[in-house]
Design a protein around this motif. Structure first.
Motif, mmCIF file in Angstrom:
data_model
loop_
_atom_site.group_PDB
_atom_site.id
_atom_site.type_symbol
_atom_site.label_atom_id
_atom_site.label_comp_id
_atom_site.label_asym_id
_atom_site.label_seq_id
_atom_site.Cartn_x
_atom_site.Cartn_y
_atom_site.Cartn_z
ATOM 1 N N LEU A 161 8.034 5.521 14.620
ATOM 2 C CA LEU A 161 7.065 6.493 14.512
ATOM 3 C C LEU A 161 7.165 7.590 13.634
ATOM 4 O O LEU A 161 6.233 7.956 12.632
ATOM 5 N N ARG A 162 8.415 7.988 13.319
ATOM 6 C CA ARG A 162 8.595 9.138 12.255
ATOM 7 C C ARG A 162 8.313 8.718 10.937
ATOM 8 O O ARG A 162 7.664 9.264 10.057
ATOM 9 N N PRO A 163 9.009 7.186 10.319
ATOM 10 C CA PRO A 163 8.614 7.183 9.094
ATOM 11 C C PRO A 163 7.135 6.760 8.852
ATOM 12 O O PRO A 163 6.633 7.057 7.887
ATOM 13 N N TRP A 164 6.493 6.213 10.019
ATOM 14 C CA TRP A 164 5.235 5.852 9.792
ATOM 15 C C TRP A 164 4.385 7.048 9.629
ATOM 16 O O TRP A 164 3.143 6.984 8.925
ATOM 17 N N LEU A 213 0.904 -1.177 -0.060
ATOM 18 C CA LEU A 213 0.021 0.028 -0.136
ATOM 19 C C LEU A 213 0.853 1.316 -0.170
ATOM 20 O O LEU A 213 0.693 2.214 -0.808
ATOM 21 N N SER A 214 1.682 1.647 0.934
ATOM 22 C CA SER A 214 2.545 2.540 1.055
ATOM 23 C C SER A 214 3.853 2.152 1.792
ATOM 24 O O SER A 214 3.898 1.437 2.611
ATOM 25 N N ILE A 215 4.906 2.904 1.419
ATOM 26 C CA ILE A 215 6.216 2.792 1.889
ATOM 27 C C ILE A 215 6.908 4.206 2.364
ATOM 28 O O ILE A 215 6.743 5.177 1.596
ATOM 29 N N SER A 216 7.362 4.407 3.538
ATOM 30 C CA SER A 216 8.082 5.396 3.854
ATOM 31 C C SER A 216 9.234 5.835 3.392
ATOM 32 O O SER A 216 10.013 5.067 2.744
#
Length: 181
Positions: free
Chosen positions: A141-144, A41-44
């Motif tokens: 948490l930051r990349p999420w 779905l998505s990647i940081s």
């Protein structure tokens, strides 16, 4: 007769601080979506972070200053795998990429953690969801937050609020490094 599969949302954290770190992260993501049951779905963005071991000031806290820095990223997937099946998949990926589990918080070629699986809250001897330390890890948490700023960590609250409580040093976005599905 048509069968329908429930698609669940899972957030996974990836980290590597041994060898070709970016290649290990990419290989883990490729392996994750190459087998059935997972939809990317998505990647940081990729972050470089200092090693982190155990809650600060606790008996589990460990000096990791001798380790190389990590590359970290977070991915959101859709899956029809159960949490246990997803754990088996992530552990197989770690094994294929030569992850050694000799010591807690030791350097590693790859680490793949299940952070959340839908809104499920479970704890058994093999799997705890949400991940028991996600709320205190800025490298999760930051990349999420970059890909899901409104996300909520079940049982802990909005990740934006959790991230605001954590120190900002020791984590740097690496815009020169990119992961792809």
């Amino acid at each position: 007769m048509t069968t329908t599969h429930s698609v669940h949302r899972a957030v996974l954290a990836f980290g590597s601080n041994v060898g070709e770190r970016l290649e290990s992260l990419q290989a883990a993501m490729d392996a994750l979506v190459d087998a059935p049951g997972v939809q990317p779905l998505s990647i940081s963005p990729v972050y470089e972070t200092r090693p982190f071991g155990g809650p600060a000031g606790s008996a589990e806290s460990k000096d990791l200053s001798g380790q190389d820095d990590y590359l970290n990223a977070v991915a959101v997937i859709g899956t029809d795998l159960t949490p246990q099946q997803l754990l088996i998949r992530t552990q197989a990926i770690e094994q294929a990429l030569h992850r050694v589990r000799a010591e807690r918080w030791a350097p590693r070629t790859i680490d793949v953690d299940i952070i959340v699986y839908d809104d499920l809250q479970m704890h058994d001897e093999e799997l705890t969801v949400p991940h028991m330390r996600a709320h205190e890890r800025p490298f999760v948490l930051r990349p999420w937050h970059d890909i899901e700023p409104e996300a909520v960590l079940p049982g802990r609250g909005p990740i934006a609020e959790l991230l605001a409580r954590l120190p900002d040093e020791g984590i740097e976005e690496r815009s020169d490094l990119v992961l792809q599905w």
